[in-house]
Design a protein around this motif. Structure first.
Motif, PDB file in Angstrom:
ATOM      1  N   ALA A   1       0.813  -1.342   0.046  1.00  0.00           N
ATOM      2  CA  ALA A   1       0.054  -0.040  -0.047  1.00  0.00           C
ATOM      3  C   ALA A   1       0.909   1.180  -0.068  1.00  0.00           C
ATOM      4  O   ALA A   1       0.681   2.273  -0.689  1.00  0.00           O
ATOM      5  CB  ALA A   1      -1.095  -0.114   1.269  1.00  0.00           C
ATOM      6  N   GLU A   2       1.855   1.275   0.714  1.00  0.00           N
ATOM      7  CA  GLU A   2       2.771   2.250   0.739  1.00  0.00           C
ATOM      8  C   GLU A   2       3.858   2.486  -0.473  1.00  0.00           C
ATOM      9  O   GLU A   2       4.075   3.630  -0.853  1.00  0.00           O
ATOM     10  CB  GLU A   2       3.758   2.093   1.818  1.00  0.00           C
ATOM     11  N   ASN A   3       4.298   1.231  -0.951  1.00  0.00           N
ATOM     12  CA  ASN A   3       5.091   1.431  -2.078  1.00  0.00           C
ATOM     13  C   ASN A   3       4.388   0.224  -3.234  1.00  0.00           C
ATOM     14  O   ASN A   3       4.959  -0.872  -3.064  1.00  0.00           O
ATOM     15  CB  ASN A   3       6.512   0.763  -1.575  1.00  0.00           C
ATOM     16  N   PRO A   4       3.655   0.681  -4.045  1.00  0.00           N
ATOM     17  CA  PRO A   4       2.933  -0.258  -4.993  1.00  0.00           C
ATOM     18  C   PRO A   4       4.200  -0.989  -5.868  1.00  0.00           C
ATOM     19  O   PRO A   4       3.855  -2.173  -6.468  1.00  0.00           O
ATOM     20  CB  PRO A   4       2.082   0.612  -6.071  1.00  0.00           C
ATOM     21  N   ARG A   5       5.150  -0.490  -5.987  1.00  0.00           N
ATOM     22  CA  ARG A   5       6.221  -0.929  -7.024  1.00  0.00           C
ATOM     23  C   ARG A   5       6.866  -2.348  -6.217  1.00  0.00           C
ATOM     24  O   ARG A   5       7.564  -3.356  -6.978  1.00  0.00           O
ATOM     25  CB  ARG A   5       7.480  -0.069  -7.437  1.00  0.00           C
ATOM     26  N   SER A   6       6.513  -2.517  -5.059  1.00  0.00           N
ATOM     27  CA  SER A   6       7.086  -3.412  -4.109  1.00  0.00           C
ATOM     28  C   SER A   6       6.367  -4.738  -4.522  1.00  0.00           C
ATOM     29  O   SER A   6       6.646  -5.903  -3.959  1.00  0.00           O
ATOM     30  CB  SER A   6       7.006  -3.450  -2.724  1.00  0.00           C
TER      31      SER A   6
END
Length: 384
Positions: free
Chosen positions: A367-372
């Protein structure tokens, strides 16, 4: 198997003179002075940094190597978790190397920045006293793929959403013999392009896309920007996809049923080919086995199946002549007879995985870093 990539001699980048860990502070100051006029470090979130530190359990006086420094999130996490520890920060991207030099000034004597590919690491380590012995490191970290700062800079040519020159070279201009993606598309033959898209991009429409790219090259102009390539792929795949063959077809679903641009796999395939990524990953895994001490730990973070497959086959011992086998174990004949000693040596494990199943990011991190969201973490301990 040899993971075929773009040919060309490997340029060895070495630090002038011989240095030691005790004089790493001097390296940091010189690097920091060279980078003083550069921009500030870009905002970057290290993927699964908490899990990485948990598996490594860093202690004082331990030495780690971050094989893909990037913006330095994992390196910073390791250094802050274990005061007195040291990290050798390797990256092939000159921008990432500059950021490593800047971070070295913040952690005097604890970071040794090195500029080069995985295949250049042995030559680089020979220039650093105390780090040229095999099995010296307590931990090796890989965070494969492109970093956010590479995707976000249009001039690098990695991103579909940012129009810019079709470059895709992680080394930038460091290796003059390396071709850019635009130069590859200007020279490559259609059958070779089909194979690149099919193998490196796992693209089912490889023939159709390759034919469109070659036709555009001969009838219109050279493909020189990311927007031009993305538009050609979207246009050729739109034929017959929408009602009556009209309209556009810019997005489709990936393996996890998420919307992705239709040119995503094409960009991935070209990036892997231009940077010879799979050969470098295979070589990096071989290096990790030789550089780690017995009991040393390995952590890898992969973002697509091609990367993860190479890692998994090295960890399970499915390797032939230091190369990850091309054939999965379920397709290997079990009727063949071999000498007992040869089989025992072949099946002797070099790694013990530290978890039963592959690790993925938490919902909160995604949610904080969609690229993960595509990340897969594997951790293992070197046994022999």
């Amino acid at each position: 198997m040899v993971w075929h990539g773009l040919g060309g001699a490997v340029a060895v980048v070495a630090i002038v003179g011989r240095t030691s860990l005790g004089r790493a502070k001097g390296i940091a100051r010189r690097c920091y002075s060279a980078a003083a006029t550069g921009a500030k470090a870009p905002l970057h979130r290290a993927v699964m940094a908490t899990e990485t530190v948990k598996f490594f359990e860093p202690q004082r006086d331990q030495v780690f190597i971050d094989m893909t420094f990037g913006a330095g999130g994992h390196t910073r996490a390791l250094l802050e978790a274990a005061p007195g520890s040291t990290v050798v920060a390797l990256d092939r991207d000159p921008l990432a190397h500059r950021l490593a030099c800047e971070m070295a000034a913040q952690f005097p004597g604890r970071i040794v920045p090195l500029l080069g590919r995985f295949s250049e690491l042995p030559a680089l380590l020979r220039t650093v006293e105390g780090l040229d012995r095999q099995r010296h490191f307590d931990g090796v970290l890989f965070d494969f793929g492109c970093s956010s700062m590479q995707f976000d800079e249009a001039a690098r040519g990695f991103s579909i959403s940012h129009d810019g020159p079709l470059d895709m070279r992680m080394d930038r201009d460091r290796c003059p013999e390396q071709l850019s993606a635009a130069e590859v598309l200007a020279r490559i033959q259609e059958p070779d392009l089909v194979r690149i898209l099919k193998v490196y991009g796992e693209e089912k429409q490889a023939k159709k896309i390759a034919r469109a790219i070659v036709n555009a090259r001969f009838t219109v102009k050279r493909i020189e920007t990311t927007a031009e390539l993305a538009n050609i792929v979207a246009h050729c795949l739109s034929q017959g996809e929408s009602a009556g063959g009209q309209g556009t077809y810019d997005f489709r679903q990936d393996k996890l049923r998420r919307p992705a641009h239709v040119a995503t796999k094409t960009f991935q395939a070209l990036r892997i080919f231009v940077n010879n990524e799979l050969n470098e990953i295979n070589y990096g895994m071989v290096l990790a086995k030789h550089l780690l001490r017995i009991g040393g730990k390995l952590v890898t973070i992969a973002f697509h199946s091609l990367e993860d497959t190479i890692v998994k086959r090295h960890l399970t011992g499915h390797v032939v002549d230091d190369v990850a086998s091309r054939v999965p174990l379920q397709y290997v004949s079990h009727t063949l007879a071999h000498e007992t000693e040869a089989m025992q040596e072949m099946m002797k494990p070099h790694w013990k995985q530290m978890h039963k199943h592959v690790m993925v990011p938490t919902d909160e991190e995604v949610a904080e870093n969609p690229r993960s969201r595509s990340a897969k973490l594997r951790a293992a301990v070197r046994l022999s």
